[in-house]
Write a protein that holds these residues in place. Structure first.
Motif, PDB file in Angstrom:
ATOM      1  N   SER A   2       0.820  -1.209   0.000  1.00 50.12           N
ATOM      2  CA  SER A   2       0.000   0.000   0.000  1.00 50.12           C
ATOM      3  C   SER A   2       0.857   1.264   0.000  1.00 50.12           C
ATOM      4  O   SER A   2       2.047   1.236   0.318  1.00 50.12           O
ATOM      5  N   VAL A   3       0.214   2.369  -0.344  1.00 50.60           N
ATOM      6  CA  VAL A   3       0.879   3.676  -0.371  1.00 50.60           C
ATOM      7  C   VAL A   3       1.475   4.002   0.992  1.00 50.60           C
ATOM      8  O   VAL A   3       2.615   4.464   1.088  1.00 50.60           O
ATOM      9  N   GLU A   4       0.705   3.742   2.045  1.00 49.07           N
ATOM     10  CA  GLU A   4       1.162   4.089   3.391  1.00 49.07           C
ATOM     11  C   GLU A   4       2.449   3.346   3.760  1.00 49.07           C
ATOM     12  O   GLU A   4       3.375   3.939   4.316  1.00 49.07           O
ATOM     13  N   LYS A   5       2.501   2.064   3.449  1.00 49.70           N
ATOM     14  CA  LYS A   5       3.692   1.282   3.786  1.00 49.70           C
ATOM     15  C   LYS A   5       4.896   1.744   2.975  1.00 49.70           C
ATOM     16  O   LYS A   5       6.014   1.811   3.493  1.00 49.70           O
ATOM     17  N   VAL A  52       2.777  10.615  -1.643  1.00 49.73           N
ATOM     18  CA  VAL A  52       1.513   9.896  -1.846  1.00 49.73           C
ATOM     19  C   VAL A  52       0.931  10.248  -3.211  1.00 49.73           C
ATOM     20  O   VAL A  52       0.467   9.364  -3.940  1.00 49.73           O
ATOM     21  N   LYS A  53       0.972  11.519  -3.571  1.00 50.77           N
ATOM     22  CA  LYS A  53       0.458  11.930  -4.876  1.00 50.77           C
ATOM     23  C   LYS A  53       1.239  11.263  -6.007  1.00 50.77           C
ATOM     24  O   LYS A  53       0.670  10.823  -6.996  1.00 50.77           O
ATOM     25  N   ARG A  56       0.341   7.494  -6.159  1.00 49.71           N
ATOM     26  CA  ARG A  56      -1.002   7.281  -6.715  1.00 49.71           C
ATOM     27  C   ARG A  56      -1.018   7.460  -8.229  1.00 49.71           C
ATOM     28  O   ARG A  56      -1.771   6.792  -8.932  1.00 49.71           O
ATOM     29  N   LYS A  61      -2.314   1.568  -4.778  1.00 51.29           N
ATOM     30  CA  LYS A  61      -3.566   1.742  -4.044  1.00 51.29           C
ATOM     31  C   LYS A  61      -3.308   2.000  -2.569  1.00 51.29           C
ATOM     32  O   LYS A  61      -2.335   1.539  -1.997  1.00 51.29           O
ATOM     33  N   SER A  62      -4.241   2.728  -1.948  1.00 49.23           N
ATOM     34  CA  SER A  62      -4.191   2.955  -0.510  1.00 49.23           C
ATOM     35  C   SER A  62      -4.612   1.686   0.201  1.00 49.23           C
ATOM     36  O   SER A  62      -5.328   0.867  -0.341  1.00 49.23           O
ATOM     37  N   GLY A  63      -4.163   1.588   1.428  1.00 53.17           N
ATOM     38  CA  GLY A  63      -4.527   0.428   2.246  1.00 53.17           C
ATOM     39  C   GLY A  63      -4.556   0.810   3.697  1.00 53.17           C
ATOM     40  O   GLY A  63      -4.477   1.969   4.055  1.00 53.17           O
ATOM     41  N   ASN A  64      -4.663  -0.197   4.535  1.00 53.01           N
ATOM     42  CA  ASN A  64      -4.648   0.030   5.974  1.00 53.01           C
ATOM     43  C   ASN A  64      -3.305  -0.448   6.498  1.00 53.01           C
ATOM     44  O   ASN A  64      -3.119  -1.626   6.785  1.00 53.01           O
ATOM     45  N   ALA A  65      -2.368   0.461   6.646  1.00 54.45           N
ATOM     46  CA  ALA A  65      -0.996   0.110   6.996  1.00 54.45           C
ATOM     47  C   ALA A  65      -0.870  -0.478   8.396  1.00 54.45           C
ATOM     48  O   ALA A  65       0.061  -1.221   8.669  1.00 54.45           O
TER      49      ALA A  65
END
Length: 69
Positions: A2-5, A52-53, A56, A61-65
């Motif tokens: 994911s993006v967050e990770k 993040v931009k 993307r 994709k975004s996720g729940n890090a």
């Protein structure tokens, strides 16, 4: 992944690299660590992160890090 990770891994890598380069190469590398830290503070306060931009736009994709399994 994911993006967050990816953002967390990249920020950690840049801080570690900046710290190592400061100690073993040249003191000016401390600015890299400061820049990453300032961006983390900015993102935490505003919710806007340039990385993040960028990720993307590459289709990550975004996720729940911090999701517990």
């Amino acid at each position: 992944m994911s993006v967050e990770k990816i953002v967390l891994l990249l920020a950690g890598t840049m801080v570690l690299a900046g710290s190592i380069l400061t100690v073993y190469h040249a003191p000016e590398w401390v600015y890299l660590t400061g820049f990453v830290g300032a961006n983390l503070l900015f993102a935490g306060m505003t919710g806007f992160c340039p990385m993040v931009k960028i990720l993307r736009k590459f289709g990550v994709k975004s996720g729940n890090a911090f999701h517990r399994s």
